[in-house]
Scaffold this motif. Structure first.
Motif, PDB file in Angstrom:
ATOM      1  N   PRO A 151       0.843  -1.205   0.000  1.00  0.00           N
ATOM      2  CA  PRO A 151       0.000   0.000   0.000  1.00  0.00           C
ATOM      3  C   PRO A 151       0.876   1.252   0.000  1.00  0.00           C
ATOM      4  O   PRO A 151       1.875   1.330   0.712  1.00  0.00           O
TER       5      PRO A 151
ATOM      6  N   ALA B 181       0.282   5.523  -0.251  1.00  0.00           N
ATOM      7  CA  ALA B 181      -0.559   6.712  -0.434  1.00  0.00           C
ATOM      8  C   ALA B 181       0.012   7.645  -1.491  1.00  0.00           C
ATOM      9  O   ALA B 181      -0.726   8.415  -2.122  1.00  0.00           O
TER      10      ALA B 181
ATOM     11  N   ASP C   7      -1.271   6.514  -4.781  1.00  0.00           N
ATOM     12  CA  ASP C   7      -2.690   6.882  -4.850  1.00  0.00           C
ATOM     13  C   ASP C   7      -2.848   8.360  -5.212  1.00  0.00           C
ATOM     14  O   ASP C   7      -3.699   8.721  -6.036  1.00  0.00           O
TER      15      ASP C   7
ATOM     16  N   ALA D  94      -1.926   8.963  -8.823  1.00  0.00           N
ATOM     17  CA  ALA D  94      -2.966   8.429  -9.699  1.00  0.00           C
ATOM     18  C   ALA D  94      -4.176   9.365  -9.737  1.00  0.00           C
ATOM     19  O   ALA D  94      -4.799   9.548 -10.790  1.00  0.00           O
ATOM     20  N   ALA D  95      -4.499   9.957  -8.603  1.00  0.00           N
ATOM     21  CA  ALA D  95      -5.617  10.909  -8.558  1.00  0.00           C
ATOM     22  C   ALA D  95      -5.292  12.151  -9.392  1.00  0.00           C
ATOM     23  O   ALA D  95      -6.189  12.753  -9.995  1.00  0.00           O
TER      24      ALA D  95
ATOM     25  N   THR E 260      -2.244   1.789 -12.800  1.00  0.00           N
ATOM     26  CA  THR E 260      -1.600   2.122 -11.529  1.00  0.00           C
ATOM     27  C   THR E 260      -0.925   0.864 -10.999  1.00  0.00           C
ATOM     28  O   THR E 260      -1.570  -0.186 -10.880  1.00  0.00           O
TER      29      THR E 260
ATOM     30  N   TYR F   8       1.651  -0.814  -8.006  1.00  0.00           N
ATOM     31  CA  TYR F   8       2.301  -0.698  -6.705  1.00  0.00           C
ATOM     32  C   TYR F   8       3.527  -1.613  -6.637  1.00  0.00           C
ATOM     33  O   TYR F   8       3.632  -2.586  -7.393  1.00  0.00           O
TER      34      TYR F   8
END
Length: 345
Positions: free
Chosen positions: A44, A46, A49, A52-53, A60, A62
Motif C-alpha cells: 500500500p 498513499a 494513490d 494516480a488521482a 496504476t 504498486y
C-alpha cells in the motif's frame, strides 16, 4: 526478493500468510509440513494513490513483496527442514503466538522469540565451527579465518550475527554462508480478536527493542475477515475494533522496509508506478530497474519530490517553481522521488 514467514507450531504462521495473500492454505498443527507456499502482495502506498488521482493514468502499479510460508516438518519446534528453507530467503518474519492455545494455555511470545534465535545461532555455529577448524589446519585463507573467528566468538556468546559491524569486504566474503542469524528479522505478534487494537505487551516490546527488531501486532483471523469484505464495508468494521486501517497494511510496509528497499516513483497519463530500489542506489542503477537500456544510456534524471508535484499539480509548474532538479550519475535516489530519466537509445 523473498521474505520467509517462520514460526513455532500453533503461532498462526499459515493463517497470517493466508490473510496477507488471500490464498487458501492449510492451517493447524503440522499443516503443510515440508511444503512452501509462495504469494506476492502489493505494498500500500498513499503516494501512488495521490499521483494516480492527479494523472488519472490508464494503469496504476504498486511495489510488491514476495512472501514464502516456510513450512517445517516438526510439531514441537523449528526443525532442520525449516532451517534449511530459511537459508533460501532474503529476510525473515517470525510469527509468534499472542493468544491462548487450544488447551487454554497462555501465550509465551518472548520464549518463542528466544527459541528461534537460539536455533538459528546453533545452526550457524555448526557451520562456522567446521569451517574454522579446516581453515586453522590448512591456513589457506587467513582473511576469511580472521572474520570467521570473530563470528565464532559472537555465536559462542549466544549472540546472532545480525548487528555485527562488518565492512563491505567482510560482508562479501561471508555472503555464501547465508547465516540464518544474520538475516533481517521482523516480529509479528498474532493476537486474538479482542486484542487487535491493543498495544503489544511490554515484555515483547522490550525483547524486540533489545534485539533491534521491528514489531507488528495483528490478528490474523480479523485480517482474513477484512480481506473478504468489500472496500465500503471495511471502515465501519475497523472502527468497531478501534482500528484505522487493516493491520496487514502496516505489516506489508514494515516487511518492505525490512529488506532495505525504497520506492522510486514514475508518473504520467499512461502509468503511475512505484519501483522498488535498493536504499543508497545511484540514479543509473535505479534507472536499470525500469529497463537495462535506460541504465546503459543514462544521461540525466529529472527529479521532483512527490509532495511538491502533488501540491503544484504538474511537472511544468514544479520546474517554474524551481522544485524540479536535474541530477547526474552520482545522485542517490531518495524514497518518494518522482523521476523521469533521459537516456541515449
Amino acid at each position: 526478493m523473498k521474505i520467509g514467514l517462520v514460526g513455532l507450531p500453533g503461532a498462526g504462521k499459515s493463517t497470517v500468510f493466508g490473510a496477507l495473500t488471500g490464498m487458501a492454505v492449510e492451517t493447524g498443527y503440522g499443516a503443510g509440513a515440508g511444503k512452501q507456499n509462495l504469494g506476492t502482495v502489493k505494498v500500500p502506498d498513499a503516494r501512488v494513490d495521490a499521483l494516480a488521482a492527479l494523472y488519472q493514468p490508464k494503469k496504476t502499479t504498486y511495489a510488491e513483496v514476495a512472501f514464502t510460508d516456510l513450512g517445517g516438518g516438526g510439531h514441537t519446534g523449528i526443525d532442520r527442514a525449516q532451517l534449511n528453507a530459511m537459508r533460501e530467503v532474503d529476510a525473515l518474519c517470525q510469527v509468534v503466538r499472542g493468544f491462548p492455545d487450544a488447551a487454554g494455555d497462555p501465550p509465551d511470545p518472548v520464549n518463542e522469540i528466544v527459541e528461534l534465535e537460539t536455533e538459528t545461532i546453533l545452526a550457524d555455529l555448526e557451520i562456522v565451527e567446521r569451517r574454522v577448524e579446516r581453515l586453522r589446519k590448512d591456513r589457506s585463507n587467513p582473511r576469511e579465518l580472521e572474520v570467521l573467528e570473530q563470528i565464532l566468538a559472537r555465536l559462542e556468546g549466544e549472540q546472532p550475527v545480525r548487528g555485527m559491524e562488518l565492512d563491505e569486504g567482510q560482508n562479501k566474503l561471508l555472503s555464501g554462508y547465508r547465516f540464518l542469524s544474520a538475516k533481517p528479522l521482523l516480529l509479528v505478534l498474532n493476537v486474538s480478536e479482542d486484542q487487535a487494537a491493543a498495544p503489544a505487551p511490554g515484555s515483547v516490546v522490550e525483547a524486540a527493542e533489545a534485539r533491534g527488531l521491528g514489531l507488528v501486532v495483528l490478528s490474523a483471523q480479523i485480517e482474513m475477515d477484512i480481506a473478504q469484505m468489500s472496500p465500503d464495508e471495511q471502515p465501519e468494521f475497523l472502527a468497531t475494533l478501534g482500528l484505522e486501517e487493516p493491520a496487514k497494511n502496516r505489516f506489508i510496509q514494515a516487511a518492505y522496509q525490512l529488506i532495505d528497499l525504497i520506492s522510486m516513483l514514475t508518473a504520467g497519463p499512461d502509468e503511475c508506478r512505484a519501483w522498488p530500489v535498493p536504499r543508497g542506489a545511484k540514479a543509473p542503477r535505479a534507472a536499470g530497474k525500469i529497463h537495462s537500456d535506460i541504465e546503459r544510456g543514462f544521461i540525466r534524471a529529472e527529479v521532483v519530490p512527490w509532495q511538491d508535484l502533488i501540491e503544484l499539480g504538474s511537472e511544468a509548474k514544479c520546474r517554474e517553481a524551481g522544485k524540479l532538479r536535474v541530477e547526474g550519475k552520482e545522485y542517490v535516489v531518495q524514497d518518494g522521488d518522482v523521476v523521469h530519466f533521459r537516456f541515449n537509445v
